[in-house]
Design an enzyme around this catalytic site. Structure first.
Site, short mmCIF file in Angstrom:
data_model
loop_
_atom_site.label_atom_id
_atom_site.label_comp_id
_atom_site.label_asym_id
_atom_site.label_seq_id
_atom_site.Cartn_x
_atom_site.Cartn_y
_atom_site.Cartn_z
N HIS A 353 0.85 -1.20 0.00
CA HIS A 353 0.00 0.00 0.00
C HIS A 353 0.89 1.25 0.00
O HIS A 353 1.73 1.42 0.88
CB HIS A 353 -0.95 0.00 1.20
CG HIS A 353 -1.99 1.06 1.09
ND1 HIS A 353 -3.22 0.85 0.49
CD2 HIS A 353 -1.98 2.38 1.43
CE1 HIS A 353 -3.91 1.97 0.48
NE2 HIS A 353 -3.18 2.92 1.06
N ALA A 354 0.68 2.11 -0.99
CA ALA A 354 1.59 3.26 -1.19
C ALA A 354 1.66 4.14 0.06
O ALA A 354 0.65 4.40 0.71
CB ALA A 354 1.11 4.09 -2.38
N HIS A 383 -0.10 12.07 -5.48
CA HIS A 383 -0.64 12.07 -4.12
C HIS A 383 0.51 11.88 -3.10
O HIS A 383 0.65 12.65 -2.16
CB HIS A 383 -1.68 10.95 -3.97
CG HIS A 383 -2.18 10.77 -2.57
ND1 HIS A 383 -3.33 11.36 -2.10
CD2 HIS A 383 -1.65 10.09 -1.52
CE1 HIS A 383 -3.49 11.06 -0.82
NE2 HIS A 383 -2.49 10.27 -0.44
N GLU A 384 1.31 10.87 -3.33
CA GLU A 384 2.40 10.57 -2.39
C GLU A 384 3.44 11.68 -2.37
O GLU A 384 3.95 12.05 -1.32
CB GLU A 384 3.06 9.23 -2.74
CG GLU A 384 2.15 8.02 -2.62
CD GLU A 384 1.50 7.89 -1.26
OE1 GLU A 384 2.09 8.33 -0.25
OE2 GLU A 384 0.38 7.36 -1.18
N HIS A 387 2.66 14.48 -0.11
CA HIS A 387 3.08 14.27 1.29
C HIS A 387 4.54 14.68 1.47
O HIS A 387 4.90 15.38 2.42
CB HIS A 387 2.94 12.80 1.69
CG HIS A 387 1.53 12.32 1.86
ND1 HIS A 387 0.62 12.93 2.69
CD2 HIS A 387 0.87 11.24 1.34
CE1 HIS A 387 -0.53 12.27 2.66
NE2 HIS A 387 -0.40 11.24 1.84
N GLU A 411 -3.46 14.88 3.15
CA GLU A 411 -3.92 14.02 2.06
C GLU A 411 -4.28 14.81 0.81
O GLU A 411 -4.37 14.23 -0.28
CB GLU A 411 -5.13 13.19 2.51
CG GLU A 411 -4.85 12.23 3.67
CD GLU A 411 -3.70 11.28 3.38
OE1 GLU A 411 -3.45 10.97 2.20
OE2 GLU A 411 -3.04 10.85 4.35
N HIS A 513 -6.50 0.41 5.75
CA HIS A 513 -6.42 1.35 6.89
C HIS A 513 -7.07 0.82 8.16
O HIS A 513 -6.72 1.24 9.25
CB HIS A 513 -7.04 2.69 6.50
CG HIS A 513 -6.40 3.29 5.28
ND1 HIS A 513 -6.57 2.75 4.02
CD2 HIS A 513 -5.58 4.35 5.12
CE1 HIS A 513 -5.89 3.47 3.14
NE2 HIS A 513 -5.27 4.44 3.78
N TYR A 523 -9.41 11.26 4.51
CA TYR A 523 -9.58 11.23 3.06
C TYR A 523 -10.89 11.90 2.66
O TYR A 523 -10.97 12.56 1.63
CB TYR A 523 -9.52 9.80 2.53
CG TYR A 523 -8.21 9.13 2.86
CD1 TYR A 523 -7.03 9.51 2.21
CD2 TYR A 523 -8.12 8.16 3.85
CE1 TYR A 523 -5.82 8.92 2.52
CE2 TYR A 523 -6.91 7.56 4.17
CZ TYR A 523 -5.76 7.95 3.50
OH TYR A 523 -4.56 7.37 3.82
O1 X8Z Z 1 -4.23 5.33 1.27
C1 X8Z Z 1 -4.20 6.18 0.42
C2 X8Z Z 1 -2.86 6.70 -0.11
C3 X8Z Z 1 -1.82 6.69 0.94
S1 X8Z Z 1 -2.06 7.92 2.15
C4 X8Z Z 1 -2.41 5.80 -1.23
N1 X8Z Z 1 -5.36 6.67 -0.11
C5 X8Z Z 1 -6.66 6.19 0.32
C6 X8Z Z 1 -6.87 4.73 -0.06
O2 X8Z Z 1 -6.13 4.21 -0.89
O3 X8Z Z 1 -7.81 4.13 0.45
C7 X8Z Z 1 -5.47 7.73 -1.11
C8 X8Z Z 1 -6.91 7.95 -1.32
C9 X8Z Z 1 -7.68 7.07 -0.37
ZN ZN Z 2 -1.90 9.87 1.49
#
Ligand code: X8Z
Ligand code: ZN
Length: 625
Positions: A353-354, A383-384, A387, A411, A513, A523
């Site tokens: 997960h990024a 997005h990354e 950060h 975010e 998450h 988010y």
């Molecule tokens: O988890 C993330 C990023 C890392 S902060 C890749 N996002 C959420 C997800 O993937 O559920 C970005 C948007 C929503």
């Molecule tokens: Zn993020």
């Protein structure tokens, strides 16, 4: 020696457990009024805090990029050391009469206030270790989970990981049964496996929160937004966006009925959750081909051109950095390029997960991502990198303020830039789009493709923590974790599960998450405020015309304005940061700019949906009708 200590402790507990309460006053302050000593303490402590944070990040990175037992153990030990440091800091900070600074030294007051919260360090050493281990174990289950290929008995064929295999199948396959198989398989391999651990994790998180003077862990999480009315504010935002979401839902449902004629999707019912191009149905852009209103104007996804050009993940990262520097923002450091991991390693298990990492030494910043060459990941890279840009902009702040104005701000940064990147004119400028159509039909195609990601996400971004808040507060009991989850999935997203769910399952924890103990409302907040930021930067850039056509590329005024907000970090309340970026126009979260951006699409959807049922009903949230 260790044994003896714990025996004595156990006895003390036995004797005092009924009467001793370890609760600490929320934001305790002491009697020492020596201002010079207070300032000296902050300065000295900050250096130690940076060293501690650096060591912590190094060991967490080591574990998450190579999931071995030895690395996990090392990280757990470091977490204990960090908790020790947090406690020492808290003891010293709360010995000062820091509340005296409230009027005269607002920043010093804010600094102390942050140090006066213990967080999970309030738990006993034993319980804290148990909690940290549970979080690591759940993350481990998630990161290593595999799903079997359909119709196999051979275990060797059970090798489908979430990244890249399952993600790509969800993206590209239009085979109803295959999608159903991997959708259910993923949930069996993740959430269901974690249920016991999750329950204990909830218990211990609540215990820590109560020790800090909060009602429960949900309240402790919400503290990051520094607002008594935060829950009402987010509910109001949702209510503003909901009518638009329902229009989008009705349109997509109609297209899916046509795509899957045998599936018996009800025209007034929820959408089966496995058909939307994403494992959690959180963004729907990957099924644009299914819902495409004007297929002859097809240029909204540039993946084909990226592949044609044989772009590599590194090319994609460089392209993203170019956008940041074009605004006059800070470039990535040599350490960033040397130490980031931008492709999935083949020789070990890693959390794919990024994520973006701050190592608190003002030069070591990294991204860890299993990049695939497609447009979705190009956007995720922005997005990354947002950060990382924020980390760099506030790197000179004291450690306690090296954070977003609130977690939603963090975010939003990269996403704001990505809103410009995704405009057809920009894609043409950077050579990813051959032809730009300027007519209304092309505009609807583009806006719909954006809405499938941005509007579709909103109820998902909301409901995850609505669910967790209720779990933490006890409003959702242990026996109904999954049924209440599906009540919310139905209520907010209008989705239903294609395979019967029971309360043995724990589908929420099939999302990264939830397994990894990362709050999610950030988010939701980000998706709303990123359009406010976009509008503010477009105004600063002197953009004229509709908001969805604005591209701030190379505009230094926009860059300067963004930087002036980012460099504040968390040193001020987010409302002050909001005032900075909107140049005094507002200090509130506001869904107006998001709706403004999509207005032409809203009008179009209302026309398309005339005579349709808007919304959905279902008798049984645990199974599609
Ligand atoms: O988890 C993330 C990023 C890392 S902060 C890749 N996002 C959420 C997800 O993937 O559920 C970005 C948007 C929503
Ligand atoms: Zn993020």
């Amino acid at each position: 020696m260790l044994f003896l200590t714990s025996l004595v402790l156990q006895m003390m507990c036995l004797i005092f457990s009924a009467s001793v309460d370890n609760r600490v006053e929320r934001y305790k302050s002491g009697a020492i009024r020596d201002k010079e000593a207070a300032l000296k303490f902050l300065e000295v402590n900050d250096k130690r805090a940076a060293e501690m944070a650096n060591k912590m990040a190094i060991s967490t990175w080591k574990y998450q990029s190579n999931l071995t037992e030895a690395n996990k153990q090392e990280m757990l030990e470091m977490l204990q050391e960090q908790a020790q440091f947090t406690k020492e800091t808290w003891e010293k900070a709360t010995s000062f009469a820091w509340k005296d600074f409230k009027e005269s030294y607002a920043t010093v007051y804010r600094w102390f206030k942050k140090l006066a919260v213990l967080g999970t360090a309030a738990l006993s050493e034993e319980k804290l270790n148990e909690l940290n281990k549970l979080s690591a174990d759940m993350q481990d289950i998630y990161a290593k989970a595999k799903v079997c290929r359909p119709n196999v008995t051979d275990n060797a064929k059970c090798d489908l990981a979430i990244e890249p295999e399952l993600t790509e199948m969800l993206m590209n396959s239009r085979d109803y049964d295959l999608l159903k198989h991997i959708w259910a398989g993923w949930r069996d391999a993740t959430g269901k496996e974690m249920k016991d651990k999750f329950l204990r994790y909830v218990e211990l998180s609540n215990e820590a929160a109560v020790l800090n003077g909060f009602e429960d862990a949900g309240e402790m999480w919400r503290e990051a937004y520094e607002s008594e009315t935060f829950q009402d504010e987010v509910e109001d935002l949702w209510k503003t966006i909901e009518p638009f979401y329902k229009q989008l839902h009705a349109y997509v449902r109609r297209k899916l009925i046509r795509q899957y004629p045998g599936a018996d999707i009800k025209p007034d019912g929820p959408i089966p959750a496995h058909l939307l191009g994403n494992m959690w149905a959180q963004t729907w852009g990957n099924i644009f081909d299914v819902v495409n209103p004007y297929p002859e104007k097809k240029f909204v996804d540039v993946t084909d051109v990226m592949l044609e050009k044989k772009m590599t993940p590194l090319d994609m990262f460089k392209m993203s950095e170019d956008f940041f520097t074009s605004l006059g923002l800070i470039e990535m450091t040599p350490e960033f390029w040397r130490r980031s991991i931008i492709e999935k390693p083949t020789d070990r298990e890693m959390v794919c997960h990024a994520s973006a990492w701050d190592f608190y030494d003002q030069k070591d910043f990294r991204i860890k991502m299993c990049t695939r060459v497609n447009m979705e990941d190009l956007i995720t890279i922005h997005h990354e990198m947002g950060h990382i840009e924020y980390f760099q902009q506030y790197a000179k702040q004291p450690v306690v303020f090296r954070d977003g104005a609130n977690p939603g701000f963090h975010e939003a940064v990269g996403d704001v830039l990505a809103l410009s990147v995704a405009t057809p004119n920009h894609l043409k400028k950077i050579g990813l789009l051959k032809e730009v159509f300027e007519d209304h039909e092309a505009e609807i195609n583009n806006l719909l493709s954006m809405a499938l990601d941005k509007i579709a996400f909103v109820p998902f971004g909301y409901l995850i923590d609505v669910w967790r808040w209720k779990v933490f507060s006890g409003e959702i009991s242990e026996e109904e974790l999954n049924s209440k989850w599906w009540d919310l999935r139905l209520k907010y997203q209008g989705l239903c599960p294609p395979v019967r769910r029971t309360d043995e399952d724990l589908d929420a924890a099939s999302k990264y998450h939830v397994a990894a103990d990362v709050p999610y409302i950030r988010y939701f907040v980000s998706y709303v405020i990123q359009f406010q930021f976009h509008k503010a930067l477009c105004d600063a850039a002197g953009h004229e015309g509709p908001l969805h056509k604005c591209d701030i590329y190379q505009n230094k005024e926009a860059g300067t304005l963004l930087s002036s907000m980012l460099s504040l970090g968390n040193s001020v309340h987010w409302k002050a940061a909001m005032s900075v970026i909107t140049e005094g126009k507002t200090d509130k979260m506001d869904a107006g700019p998001m709706l403004e951006y999509f207005r032409p699409l809203m009008e179009w959807l209302e026309e398309q949906n005339e005579g349709e049922t808007i919304g959905w009903t279902s008798e049984d949230p645990m199974m599609c009708p």
